[in-house]
Motif scaffolding. Structure first.
Motif, PDB file in Angstrom:
ATOM      1  N   THR A 197       0.829  -1.197   0.000  1.00  0.00           N
ATOM      2  CA  THR A 197       0.000   0.000   0.000  1.00  0.00           C
ATOM      3  C   THR A 197       0.870   1.257   0.000  1.00  0.00           C
ATOM      4  O   THR A 197       0.550   2.238  -0.661  1.00  0.00           O
ATOM      5  N   ALA A 198       1.995   1.209   0.706  1.00  0.00           N
ATOM      6  CA  ALA A 198       2.902   2.367   0.748  1.00  0.00           C
ATOM      7  C   ALA A 198       3.489   2.645  -0.631  1.00  0.00           C
ATOM      8  O   ALA A 198       3.576   3.812  -1.052  1.00  0.00           O
ATOM      9  N   GLU A 199       3.881   1.595  -1.348  1.00  0.00           N
ATOM     10  CA  GLU A 199       4.461   1.781  -2.683  1.00  0.00           C
ATOM     11  C   GLU A 199       3.408   2.295  -3.666  1.00  0.00           C
ATOM     12  O   GLU A 199       3.688   3.181  -4.471  1.00  0.00           O
ATOM     13  N   LEU A 200       2.193   1.755  -3.589  1.00  0.00           N
ATOM     14  CA  LEU A 200       1.136   2.251  -4.480  1.00  0.00           C
ATOM     15  C   LEU A 200       0.838   3.719  -4.180  1.00  0.00           C
ATOM     16  O   LEU A 200       0.719   4.532  -5.101  1.00  0.00           O
ATOM     17  N   SER A 203      -4.700  -5.157   0.642  1.00  0.00           N
ATOM     18  CA  SER A 203      -5.836  -4.609  -0.103  1.00  0.00           C
ATOM     19  C   SER A 203      -6.493  -3.413   0.580  1.00  0.00           C
ATOM     20  O   SER A 203      -5.817  -2.630   1.241  1.00  0.00           O
ATOM     21  N   ILE A 204      -7.806  -3.261   0.417  1.00  0.00           N
ATOM     22  CA  ILE A 204      -8.474  -2.046   0.898  1.00  0.00           C
ATOM     23  C   ILE A 204      -8.475  -1.965   2.426  1.00  0.00           C
ATOM     24  O   ILE A 204      -8.458  -0.868   2.982  1.00  0.00           O
ATOM     25  N   PHE A 205      -8.452  -3.119   3.124  1.00  0.00           N
ATOM     26  CA  PHE A 205      -8.419  -3.058   4.585  1.00  0.00           C
ATOM     27  C   PHE A 205      -7.138  -2.371   5.051  1.00  0.00           C
ATOM     28  O   PHE A 205      -7.169  -1.493   5.908  1.00  0.00           O
ATOM     29  N   GLN A 206      -6.002  -2.773   4.483  1.00  0.00           N
ATOM     30  CA  GLN A 206      -4.722  -2.167   4.869  1.00  0.00           C
ATOM     31  C   GLN A 206      -4.685  -0.701   4.446  1.00  0.00           C
ATOM     32  O   GLN A 206      -4.230   0.159   5.201  1.00  0.00           O
TER      33      GLN A 206
END
Length: 174
Positions: free
Chosen positions: A57-60, A140-143
């Motif tokens: 998530t950080a990279e995205l 995913s969206i939870f994170q």
């Protein structure tokens, strides 16, 4: 599209739509007496799909902030998508949807669901179909939500709500 590739894509779609996405969930959590953990999810995804390309998530978020906009495919059901989704994501619940929204097999694609299991199954289908730059969003969206990153609802309005999928899986949401 050559007939063999078309046939393989149809078979892959049947497997995923016919329950293949839930195979990962079922085999990962047969004993639901214990709460889900991110470690068990990661272990299950790695077991089901060794070497599956993933992005954090950080990279995205870093890519998006720098102006890189991959195709974001949300493979959750319509109700989950309507509650919230990543900004700019499209609803691609089935492989056919994914192929329609991401027709270029060389495009950068990020697929997500609630925790990464259903999306891992769809990423595997896309990779098998010859897509070269497709990644599962780890957590995913939870994170994404747990890190207070931006979400929008079905009307495009900013929200912090996330569909929990179930009481069991919702324990992973902050």
């Amino acid at each position: 599209m050559p007939a063999t590739r078309t046939f393989l894509l149809i078979i892959a779609a049947i497997l995923v739509v016919g329950g293949g996405c839930l195979i990962g969930l079922n085999s990962l959590y047969r004993d639901v007496s214990e709460p889900p953990t991110w470690e068990r999810i990661e272990r299950g995804i790695n077991k089901a799909h060794p070497g599956l390309p993933q992005i954090s998530t950080a990279e995205l978020a870093k890519q998006i902030e720098s102006g890189i906009r991959p195709i974001l495919l949300d493979c959750r059901n319509a109700e989950e998508f309507a509650v919230s989704h990543l900004v700019g994501a499209v609803h691609a619940e089935t492989p056919e949807d994914a192929f329609a929204f991401a027709s270029n097999p060389d495009a950068q694609i990020v697929v997500y669901c609630s925790v990464g299991v259903r999306s891992a199954d769809l990423v595997a289908v896309l990779v098998d179909a010859g897509y070269t730059d497709v990644h599962n969003l780890a957590g995913s969206i939870f994170q994404w939500s747990n890190e207070n990153r931006p979400l929008v609802d079905g009307d495009g309005a900013s929200t912090t709500e996330v569909h929990p999928f179930s009481v069991y899986w919702g324990t992973l949401l902050n």
